[in-house]
Structure formats: C-alpha cells, structure tokens
Motif scaffolding. Structure first.
Motif, PDB file in Angstrom:
ATOM      1  N   THR A 184     -12.015  31.168   6.198  1.00  0.00           N
ATOM      2  CA  THR A 184     -12.488  29.534   5.886  1.00  0.00           C
ATOM      3  C   THR A 184     -13.605  29.089   6.558  1.00  0.00           C
ATOM      4  O   THR A 184     -13.675  29.370   7.918  1.00  0.00           O
ATOM      5  CB  THR A 184     -11.066  28.568   6.444  1.00  0.00           C
ATOM      6  N   ILE A 185     -14.489  28.842   5.917  1.00  0.00           N
ATOM      7  CA  ILE A 185     -15.794  28.329   6.446  1.00  0.00           C
ATOM      8  C   ILE A 185     -15.458  26.975   7.263  1.00  0.00           C
ATOM      9  O   ILE A 185     -14.752  26.199   6.834  1.00  0.00           O
ATOM     10  CB  ILE A 185     -16.727  28.244   5.753  1.00  0.00           C
ATOM     11  N   HIS A 186     -15.866  26.911   8.601  1.00  0.00           N
ATOM     12  CA  HIS A 186     -15.569  25.650   9.289  1.00  0.00           C
ATOM     13  C   HIS A 186     -16.559  25.292  10.498  1.00  0.00           C
ATOM     14  O   HIS A 186     -17.324  26.242  10.762  1.00  0.00           O
ATOM     15  CB  HIS A 186     -14.075  25.449  10.175  1.00  0.00           C
ATOM     16  N   TYR A 187     -16.833  24.152  10.678  1.00  0.00           N
ATOM     17  CA  TYR A 187     -17.796  23.699  11.775  1.00  0.00           C
ATOM     18  C   TYR A 187     -17.405  22.603  12.417  1.00  0.00           C
ATOM     19  O   TYR A 187     -16.548  21.849  11.929  1.00  0.00           O
ATOM     20  CB  TYR A 187     -19.087  23.627  11.355  1.00  0.00           C
ATOM     21  N   ALA A 188     -18.040  22.051  13.576  1.00  0.00           N
ATOM     22  CA  ALA A 188     -17.550  20.683  14.232  1.00  0.00           C
ATOM     23  C   ALA A 188     -18.727  20.206  14.637  1.00  0.00           C
ATOM     24  O   ALA A 188     -19.505  20.835  15.513  1.00  0.00           O
ATOM     25  CB  ALA A 188     -16.707  21.060  15.307  1.00  0.00           C
ATOM     26  N   PRO A 189     -19.021  19.081  14.354  1.00  0.00           N
ATOM     27  CA  PRO A 189     -20.269  18.104  14.842  1.00  0.00           C
ATOM     28  C   PRO A 189     -20.063  17.761  16.430  1.00  0.00           C
ATOM     29  O   PRO A 189     -19.102  18.035  16.916  1.00  0.00           O
ATOM     30  CB  PRO A 189     -20.321  16.964  14.006  1.00  0.00           C
ATOM     31  N   PRO A 190     -21.220  17.343  16.814  1.00  0.00           N
ATOM     32  CA  PRO A 190     -20.965  16.721  18.339  1.00  0.00           C
ATOM     33  C   PRO A 190     -20.072  15.619  18.419  1.00  0.00           C
ATOM     34  O   PRO A 190     -19.679  15.133  17.205  1.00  0.00           O
ATOM     35  CB  PRO A 190     -22.391  16.461  18.712  1.00  0.00           C
ATOM     36  N   ASN A 191     -19.828  15.381  19.638  1.00  0.00           N
ATOM     37  CA  ASN A 191     -18.818  14.122  19.723  1.00  0.00           C
ATOM     38  C   ASN A 191     -19.466  12.943  19.869  1.00  0.00           C
ATOM     39  O   ASN A 191     -20.187  12.791  21.012  1.00  0.00           O
ATOM     40  CB  ASN A 191     -17.921  14.279  20.932  1.00  0.00           C
ATOM     41  N   ALA A 192     -19.477  11.918  18.939  1.00  0.00           N
ATOM     42  CA  ALA A 192     -19.999  10.775  19.365  1.00  0.00           C
ATOM     43  C   ALA A 192     -19.409   9.494  19.708  1.00  0.00           C
ATOM     44  O   ALA A 192     -19.676   8.370  19.557  1.00  0.00           O
ATOM     45  CB  ALA A 192     -20.680  10.296  17.739  1.00  0.00           C
ATOM     46  N   SER A 193     -18.149   9.839  20.260  1.00  0.00           N
ATOM     47  CA  SER A 193     -17.281   8.896  20.785  1.00  0.00           C
ATOM     48  C   SER A 193     -17.665   8.757  22.298  1.00  0.00           C
ATOM     49  O   SER A 193     -18.184   9.757  22.938  1.00  0.00           O
ATOM     50  CB  SER A 193     -15.875   9.084  20.413  1.00  0.00           C
ATOM     51  N   ALA A 194     -16.689   8.072  23.032  1.00  0.00           N
ATOM     52  CA  ALA A 194     -16.848   7.666  24.489  1.00  0.00           C
ATOM     53  C   ALA A 194     -15.800   8.670  25.111  1.00  0.00           C
ATOM     54  O   ALA A 194     -15.891   8.756  26.509  1.00  0.00           O
ATOM     55  CB  ALA A 194     -16.698   6.317  24.833  1.00  0.00           C
ATOM     56  N   GLY A 195     -14.888   9.179  24.483  1.00  0.00           N
ATOM     57  CA  GLY A 195     -13.831  10.044  24.942  1.00  0.00           C
ATOM     58  C   GLY A 195     -13.963  11.520  24.735  1.00  0.00           C
ATOM     59  O   GLY A 195     -14.961  11.997  23.978  1.00  0.00           O
ATOM     60  N   ARG A 196     -13.289  12.380  25.732  1.00  0.00           N
ATOM     61  CA  ARG A 196     -13.349  13.808  25.334  1.00  0.00           C
ATOM     62  C   ARG A 196     -12.665  14.195  24.555  1.00  0.00           C
ATOM     63  O   ARG A 196     -11.593  13.655  23.618  1.00  0.00           O
ATOM     64  CB  ARG A 196     -12.771  14.725  26.770  1.00  0.00           C
ATOM     65  N   ARG A 197     -12.904  15.388  23.831  1.00  0.00           N
ATOM     66  CA  ARG A 197     -12.100  16.070  22.658  1.00  0.00           C
ATOM     67  C   ARG A 197     -12.053  17.490  22.916  1.00  0.00           C
ATOM     68  O   ARG A 197     -13.002  18.551  22.598  1.00  0.00           O
ATOM     69  CB  ARG A 197     -12.950  15.850  21.344  1.00  0.00           C
ATOM     70  N   ARG A 198     -10.917  17.883  23.491  1.00  0.00           N
ATOM     71  CA  ARG A 198     -10.558  19.177  23.927  1.00  0.00           C
ATOM     72  C   ARG A 198      -9.325  19.761  23.156  1.00  0.00           C
ATOM     73  O   ARG A 198      -8.592  19.146  22.547  1.00  0.00           O
ATOM     74  CB  ARG A 198     -10.013  19.035  25.378  1.00  0.00           C
ATOM     75  N   GLY A 199      -9.475  21.169  23.041  1.00  0.00           N
ATOM     76  CA  GLY A 199      -8.435  21.917  22.058  1.00  0.00           C
ATOM     77  C   GLY A 199      -8.487  23.282  22.437  1.00  0.00           C
ATOM     78  O   GLY A 199      -9.368  23.803  22.825  1.00  0.00           O
ATOM     79  N   LEU A 200      -7.079  23.795  22.754  1.00  0.00           N
ATOM     80  CA  LEU A 200      -7.064  25.299  22.923  1.00  0.00           C
ATOM     81  C   LEU A 200      -6.830  25.927  21.584  1.00  0.00           C
ATOM     82  O   LEU A 200      -6.166  25.439  20.563  1.00  0.00           O
ATOM     83  CB  LEU A 200      -5.731  25.649  23.617  1.00  0.00           C
TER      84      LEU A 200
END
Length: 464
Positions: free
Chosen positions: A224-240
């Motif tokens: 599956t082709i996938h991508y993730a843009p930069p974080n434009a919010s004020a909080g962190r976005r983490r994942g394992l």
C-alpha cells in the motif's frame, strides 16, 4: 501515566480483540489496503515507556539510528528534533513489542498464518509545526523487504493524532497494483527511497484514517502506497511501528539482516542457539522472533528467553512441558531444531526436518534436451542457505551486454534470489544434484570440471 518503569517484568495491559473485529479488519485490509482497529494496544502504558526511553536512552543512541529535522527548531537537548528512531531494542517492553498478543492476533488474522517481525520496532515522531524535512514521502514498505508474500505494518498510536498533526495517508487499493519503482531521495526529507512517479490518480485515491487516540492501531499492506505530511499542530504525533511477514516465507527476504534464522540444540532441557554477542540489535530481533513463534503455537507456549553474553548464546526455557510443540513451532518459523529424535513423535516431525547432507550441493533447477535453454542453478550450503542463479536463453545469445543500448526487457529477465530452503516443503524444483558442495576454494574448479564432463571432456582453455 506517571512513573514509567523499564522493569522487564512489567507487562502492558492486554487489549484482546474479538474474532469478529479481527475478521472485519482483515477484510478491510484486503479490500482497501489498510484498516483501523480501535483501542487495540495499551497506548497509555506504551507512551509512558517511550517518554522514559526518550529521556534516558535516546541521547546515547547511535546517530545513524536517529533521523532528525533539518533546518528547524532545536529540541530540549539542544539538537534538532527527532523524526524517526530505528532499532528500538534497548528496553524489553519495546524490543519485544512484536510478540504482544493483541498485535500478533491482528497480524495473524490479516496474513492468515503465523507471523514474525521483519525488523526491530521503530518510533516515528512528527514534531509540532515541523518543516518539510519531517514529512514521510510516498513509498511502499515491501520495496525495502522484497518479501515473496508482502507482509503488514502495524502503527500503534501514542499521542492523539488528527489530519492537522500528520496522520498517515494511504492510496486506496494501491496494494492490488503491484510494486512501483522507487528512487533514492536526496532531498531534505532524508527518507531512503521514495516513489517519484506519484500521479494525479494516486492523489485522488488518497484516504485519511481520521482521528486516532492512544492505543488505536492502523494496519496496512506492505504494497500500500502511503505517506505522512508534516505536523501542522501544536502537539506531538508519535507512533510505534512493527512490521510482520508470514513466518513460512520470512527467509525469502533479500537482506540477511531481516533473517535471524537460529540453529537450536537441546542443552539441559533448554533450547540453545548461538548469537552474535556484540550485536544487540540482532539479539533483540532474534528474541522477538522466538517469542512470536512460541506465542503463535496452538494455545501459546509460556517461555523465558534470555541472552547469555558470556557464551554468546540465546537460551529458551520452556515454562511448561511442551518441548515437541515448541520445536515444531520454531521450525515452522524458519529456525532449525536438532535432535528431534528425542521425542516420541519424531515420525510426525520428520516432515519438517531435512538433514543438511540431503540438501547441500549444486543443483539443477531446469532440465531439458534443448541445446540452448534457460540455465538455472542453486548453490545450497550445508546450513540451508542458498543462492539461485537464472540466466535466460535469450541472454546467453549475447556475447556481451551493452547496458547503454541493450533492450530493457531483456535485462529485466535476469533474475536471482537468495534465502533458506523451506523445511516444510521444496518450493523450488530441485531436478538433480550435480556435485556435492564444499565450502572451500576449489569449488570453482569443481564446477569447471563438471562442465568438462558434461561436454565430453572438452578443454575449457581457461576461458570459462
């Protein structure tokens, strides 16, 4: 959430899913290429462990395992903010995350078989208001692993995530259209390989998974082709992230780094295998693979796995009297277990085990009376490791290959593979063994001698 401990005895909360929920997720994965399973993991517990990992271990981690934002803000440690951490293997709860029962259940339901991890767990982070160097470009995971049967990746959410904070986007149905060409990314993102021909059609098929809460798991197909843009919010976005493949094809992966195939013997009632004492990342992956194999056995097999650094051995202690089941579970997962004859059911186990002397040698993979035919050989070492070489007849007609002017299709016909002979069945045709294989410097001479014999003693004059 406070006071996270890296005590290896501490267990994360169990988040078992119902068979109906697992079947629904598997159906969505096969149809769409991705699926979301709500409240599947102990997101709060994992986040606390990751917080402590970041404060105590990350500052001392090898720089090559940590990708950081470029030309952006500095973090609390005075260094550029972290974007990606590979080989998360220093803390048992994270190193052995692949063996978590809930995650194993999801991966097994999606792949329809027992599973094992491909690499150590990874930590992805999108720092708040990050620049373009923090984006994850479009790619397919199986371009890296090249598994004959693509596996799945499980994203475990640690922080509340939204489209604004950079949740992963997927090209709907792209897993059904095969592997796309990837190119090295020399741009600011620093991601190794990306799809450069991302089209308008791909863009129109992009879908978001929506808002995610800690503990939500997103599973996607390795094609599956996938991508993730930069974080434009004020909080962190983490994942394992944990990557799995079906255990029966794990040893077809192109990189030996992904193939911790262990050679076990029985010592004082314990399963023992040699490991590199100076390679911590490899040790962690080996332990996770063993735990997955034993957890995937029918009814699961309780065990304790440890590394004896002094002797360089991985030791598996079975906490219940199920030795034969454990041996067969490890064999099905691509490992070798010797002395199966110790068990009363050795007759049933024999179908999984093949003595090295029966499989080592130089084998022909094709047989034909035609003078000019595809040449295909397997060089099989006594350990079970093999390399297959195929030279199509059309290529043999060429006295030389000019890469600049040669037909691309002709070059594409040249194929090779490397892996480990299946211990359950021969997935490749072994027509006949030409000569025994010995790991010595005279092997090339022996191949040439065999060629002369086939030609009726024709002298090669050194041109071979």
């Amino acid at each position: 959430e406070e006071g996270a401990s890296t005590d290896p005895k501490k267990e994360l909360g169990a988040m078992r899913q119902s068979p109906e929920a697992l079947a629904k997720a598997a159906a969505a994965l096969h149809r769409d290429g991705f699926a979301v399973i709500r409240n599947c993991a102990d997101g709060v517990g994992l986040r606390a462990i990751v917080d402590e990992y970041e404060s105590k271990i990350l500052p001392k981690k090898y720089a090559c395992d940590v990708r950081r934002e470029q030309y952006g803000e500095k973090g609390d440690d005075g260094l550029p903010r972290v974007v990606h951490v590979s080989n998360v293997c220093e803390v048992p709860q994270l190193a052995e995350l692949a063996a978590d029962p809930a995650l194993l259940a999801v991966a097994s339901a999606c792949l329809g078989s027992g599973v094992r991890p491909v690499i150590n767990a990874e930590l992805f982070d999108k720092p708040p208001m990050g620049n373009m160097s923090t984006q994850t470009p479009p790619h397919q995971d199986n371009f890296y692993f090249r598994s004959q049967e693509p596996g799945v990746a499980l994203w475990i959410t640690l922080d509340k995530a939204t489209d604004d904070s950079g949740t992963v986007r997927f090209v709907h149905g792209s897993h059904q259209r095969g592997l796309r060409f990837h190119e090295w990314d020399w741009g600011p993102a620093g991601f190794a390989k990306i799809i450069t021909d991302f089209t308008d059609e791909d863009d129109e098929l992009l879908q978001s998974v929506g808002d995610l809460n800690p503990g939500d798991v997103v599973v996607h197909h390795a094609l599956t082709i996938h991508y993730a843009p930069p974080n434009a919010s004020a909080g962190r976005r983490r994942g394992l992230v944990v990557n799995y493949v079906a255990e029966q094809i794990a040893n077809t992966l192109i990189d030996d780094l992904h193939q911790p195939a262990l050679d076990f013997t029985w010592e004082a009632g314990k399963l023992v295998a040699a490991v590199r004492s100076d390679w911590m990342e490899r040790q962690a992956l080996a332990i996770a693979c063993v735990k997955c194999a034993l957890a995937g056995a029918e009814g699961s097999i309780r065990n304790a796995v440890q590394i004896d650094h002094a002797s360089g051995k991985l030791i598996v202690e079975l906490l219940e009297d199920r030795q034969e089941e454990a041996a067969l579970a490890l064999i099905r997962s691509g490992h070798l277990v010797r002395s199966l004859g110790l068990f009363s059911g050795a007759e049933t186990a024999s179908e999984f085990y093949r003595p090295a002397e029966e499989i080592s040698g130089i084998w022909e993979l094709t047989q034909s009376t035609s003078k000019l035919q595809d040449l295909a050989f397997r060089l099989q070492a006594p350990s079970g490791l093999y390399v297959e070489i195929c030279i199509p007849a059309s290529v043999q007609k060429l006295k030389s290959v000019d890469i600049e002017s040669c037909d691309e299709q002709l070059l594409a016909e040249q194929k090779s593979s490397a892996g480990w002979l299946s211990l359950k069945e021969e997935t490749h045709r072994l027509v006949r063994r030409r000569i025994d294989f010995q790991l010595s410097s005279d092997v090339v001479h022996r191949v040439l001698s065999d060629k002369q014999e086939r030609r009726g003693g024709e002298i090669c004059n050194g041109k071979e």
